[in-house]
Design a protein around this motif. Structure first.
Motif, PDB file in Angstrom:
ATOM      1  N   ALA A   1       0.837  -1.193   0.000  1.00 21.87           N
ATOM      2  CA  ALA A   1       0.000   0.000   0.000  1.00 21.87           C
ATOM      3  C   ALA A   1       0.877   1.251   0.000  1.00 21.87           C
ATOM      4  O   ALA A   1       1.960   1.253   0.616  1.00 21.87           O
ATOM      5  N   PRO A   2       0.432   2.308  -0.657  1.00 24.14           N
ATOM      6  CA  PRO A   2       1.198   3.557  -0.659  1.00 24.14           C
ATOM      7  C   PRO A   2       1.474   4.088   0.757  1.00 24.14           C
ATOM      8  O   PRO A   2       2.516   4.683   0.998  1.00 24.14           O
ATOM      9  N   GLU A   3       0.568   3.823   1.687  1.00 25.95           N
ATOM     10  CA  GLU A   3       0.764   4.279   3.070  1.00 25.95           C
ATOM     11  C   GLU A   3       1.994   3.640   3.695  1.00 25.95           C
ATOM     12  O   GLU A   3       2.665   4.260   4.529  1.00 25.95           O
ATOM     13  N   VAL A   4       2.310   2.422   3.306  1.00 21.65           N
ATOM     14  CA  VAL A   4       3.504   1.746   3.813  1.00 21.65           C
ATOM     15  C   VAL A   4       4.752   2.476   3.328  1.00 21.65           C
ATOM     16  O   VAL A   4       5.684   2.721   4.103  1.00 21.65           O
ATOM     17  N   ILE A   5       4.760   2.848   2.068  1.00 22.13           N
ATOM     18  CA  ILE A   5       5.898   3.588   1.500  1.00 22.13           C
ATOM     19  C   ILE A   5       6.031   4.940   2.196  1.00 22.13           C
ATOM     20  O   ILE A   5       7.134   5.392   2.490  1.00 22.13           O
ATOM     21  N   GLU A   6       4.897   5.598   2.491  1.00 19.33           N
ATOM     22  CA  GLU A   6       4.919   6.887   3.186  1.00 19.33           C
ATOM     23  C   GLU A   6       5.543   6.763   4.567  1.00 19.33           C
ATOM     24  O   GLU A   6       6.344   7.603   4.973  1.00 19.33           O
ATOM     25  N   VAL A   7       5.187   5.720   5.304  1.00 19.52           N
ATOM     26  CA  VAL A   7       5.742   5.527   6.649  1.00 19.52           C
ATOM     27  C   VAL A   7       7.244   5.266   6.576  1.00 19.52           C
ATOM     28  O   VAL A   7       8.020   5.840   7.341  1.00 19.52           O
TER      29      VAL A   7
ATOM     30  N   ASN B   1       1.268  10.617  13.466  1.00 16.42           N
ATOM     31  CA  ASN B   1       1.148  10.270  12.059  1.00 16.42           C
ATOM     32  C   ASN B   1       2.551  10.085  11.486  1.00 16.42           C
ATOM     33  O   ASN B   1       3.260  11.060  11.244  1.00 16.42           O
ATOM     34  N   LEU B   2       2.943   8.822  11.260  1.00  9.96           N
ATOM     35  CA  LEU B   2       4.289   8.526  10.780  1.00  9.96           C
ATOM     36  C   LEU B   2       4.506   8.898   9.325  1.00  9.96           C
ATOM     37  O   LEU B   2       5.633   8.925   8.853  1.00  9.96           O
ATOM     38  N   SER B   3       3.424   9.186   8.606  1.00 12.27           N
ATOM     39  CA  SER B   3       3.567   9.574   7.205  1.00 12.27           C
ATOM     40  C   SER B   3       3.331  11.065   7.010  1.00 12.27           C
ATOM     41  O   SER B   3       3.199  11.528   5.882  1.00 12.27           O
TER      42      SER B   3
END
Length: 135
Positions: free
Chosen positions: A19-25, A56-58
């Protein structure tokens, strides 16, 4: 910007999706590891989330993820007295290395936006303030 997880890899057992959220974190954590980064700049919505107590880690990170590649934008606050070009270059190296190592995606670009400079405030001990007010 991609909002859905792309089929990253097909195996005999099925597909692997990131998921893009994983890359953001991953990008956010890699950014705050760099010496001289005072914090991330997430704008108004990120500030409200922090006030409500949510970490918010991202925050301050936007990604665009394809099948094999990713592009990353990070927005930071730098500590006063540091060389901004050196910090930005180190962020680019660290984010690229972290994402490629953890996900296998090829990072095509890491854009760094400096949104603010943080000044260290020297605080007076409370005892001194109390003595000055009462004589």
């Amino acid at each position: 910007m991609s909002t859905l997880a792309a089929d990253y890899e097909r195996t005999d057992m099925g597909t692997i999706q990131i998921a893009p959220e994983v890359i953001e974190v991953i990008a956010g954590l890699a950014t705050i590891e760099v010496q001289g980064v005072a914090g991330m700049s997430g704008g108004f919505a990120g500030g409200i989330a922090e006030l409500l107590g949510r970490k918010n880690l991202s925050k301050g990170v936007k990604v665009e993820v394809g099948q094999r590649e990713a592009a990353v934008d990070v927005s930071i606050i730098v500590e006063y007295g540091n060389r901004i070009p050196e910090i930005a270059a180190e962020i680019q190296r660290n984010v690229k290395r972290s994402i490629e190592t953890m996900t296998g995606l090829h990072v095509v670009e890491v854009n760094v936006q400096i949104h603010d400079v943080h000044f260290k405030v020297t605080e007076k001990p409370e005892e001194e303030d109390a003595q000055l007010r009462v004589k």
